[in-house]
Design a protein around this motif. Sequence first.
Motif, PDB file in Angstrom:
ATOM      1  N   GLU A 261       0.817  -1.206   0.000  1.00 36.62           N
ATOM      2  CA  GLU A 261       0.000   0.000   0.000  1.00 36.62           C
ATOM      3  C   GLU A 261       0.856   1.264   0.000  1.00 36.62           C
ATOM      4  OE1 GLU A 261      -3.712   2.020   0.038  1.00 36.62           O
ATOM      5  OE2 GLU A 261      -3.183  -0.062  -0.333  1.00 36.62           O
ATOM      6  N   THR A 262       1.895   1.284   0.835  1.00 35.80           N
ATOM      7  CA  THR A 262       2.745   2.482   0.902  1.00 35.80           C
ATOM      8  C   THR A 262       3.520   2.681  -0.399  1.00 35.80           C
ATOM      9  OG1 THR A 262       4.445   1.139   2.005  1.00 35.80           O
ATOM     10  CG2 THR A 262       3.012   2.474   3.409  1.00 35.80           C
TER      11      THR A 262
ATOM     12  N   ASN B 105       2.580   1.662  -3.385  1.00 30.23           N
ATOM     13  CA  ASN B 105       1.602   2.109  -4.385  1.00 30.23           C
ATOM     14  C   ASN B 105       1.379   3.611  -4.289  1.00 30.23           C
ATOM     15  OD1 ASN B 105       1.205  -0.410  -5.455  1.00 30.23           O
ATOM     16  ND2 ASN B 105      -0.684  -0.823  -4.346  1.00 30.23           N
ATOM     17  N   SER B 106       1.232   4.097  -3.060  1.00 27.46           N
ATOM     18  CA  SER B 106       1.017   5.532  -2.849  1.00 27.46           C
ATOM     19  C   SER B 106       2.217   6.333  -3.339  1.00 27.46           C
ATOM     20  CB  SER B 106       0.778   5.810  -1.360  1.00 27.46           C
ATOM     21  OG  SER B 106       0.771   7.196  -1.089  1.00 27.46           O
TER      22      SER B 106
ATOM     23  N   THR C 288      -3.589   5.218   3.860  1.00 24.06           N
ATOM     24  CA  THR C 288      -2.483   5.931   3.228  1.00 24.06           C
ATOM     25  C   THR C 288      -3.027   7.149   2.494  1.00 24.06           C
ATOM     26  OG1 THR C 288      -2.664   4.561   1.242  1.00 24.06           O
ATOM     27  CG2 THR C 288      -1.076   3.854   2.929  1.00 24.06           C
TER      28      THR C 288
ATOM     29  N   ARG D  24      -3.767   8.728  -0.754  1.00 27.17           N
ATOM     30  CA  ARG D  24      -3.928   8.225  -2.119  1.00 27.17           C
ATOM     31  C   ARG D  24      -4.750   9.183  -2.969  1.00 27.17           C
ATOM     32  NH1 ARG D  24      -7.595   2.986  -1.187  1.00 27.17           N
ATOM     33  NH2 ARG D  24      -6.118   2.713   0.523  1.00 27.17           N
TER      34      ARG D  24
END
Length: 235
Positions: free
Chosen positions: A47-48, A50-51, A221, A223
């Motif tokens: 997730e991090t 991707n952000s 996060t 986004r």
Amino acid sequence: MTGGEDSIGSDFLGLLVKAHHDANDSQRISVDDLIDNCKTFYVAGQETTNSLLAWTVFLLAHHTDWQEEARKEVLQIFGKQTPNPDGIAKLKTMSMVINECLRLYSPVGTLSRKTEREVKLGKLIVPANVDLLMSCLSLHHDPLIWGQDAQLFKPERFAEGVAKATNNKAGAFLPFGVGPRTYVGLNFATMEAKIALSMVLQRYSFTLSPGYVHLPLQQVTNRPLRGVQVMLYSL
């Protein structure tokens, strides 16, 4: 478990499984610990990253001069070859771009800590069992730390490293936390992002799509609510 310990493998999951079967009671981890570590590494880590990648692509699509500088560096070091660890370590311009992206669009906007005992923070006395929230985004956009251009995308502020960029203010730059509880996947996520960006820059140039709408959303996060739409041009 079948096949013996040697068949488990030496990747992250393999190391966790070995730790679960450790002969030393004091070092053995539980199944719950094993599962929680997998969640942290594979879910939170994904997730991090991707952000970070989404916002870096957005900033490079908007600031095409820096996109060209980053591409020139990638092609100079790798050409059209697959990025390798030695070359990744030499990507100074990309490191500056990524740090500036982490400053402007930190993957995690707020860090939380809980006091185990009464502590003194500056002039404040904080009792035990108090939840403390620290806003990374506020720190990263503070003109007193970064100057009056704090809202602007200026990767050159990191040309001489983080300490110089923050005027040696400890804890002023903490996209992945700070101290002993710094995010364990920091180096992995940064390396992953550099590899992905290098491979994109080797193959494409890109600009923001006319349909892009800037809507940052802070949940787990930070986004882009509607994603980052870009126009890709094959090189």
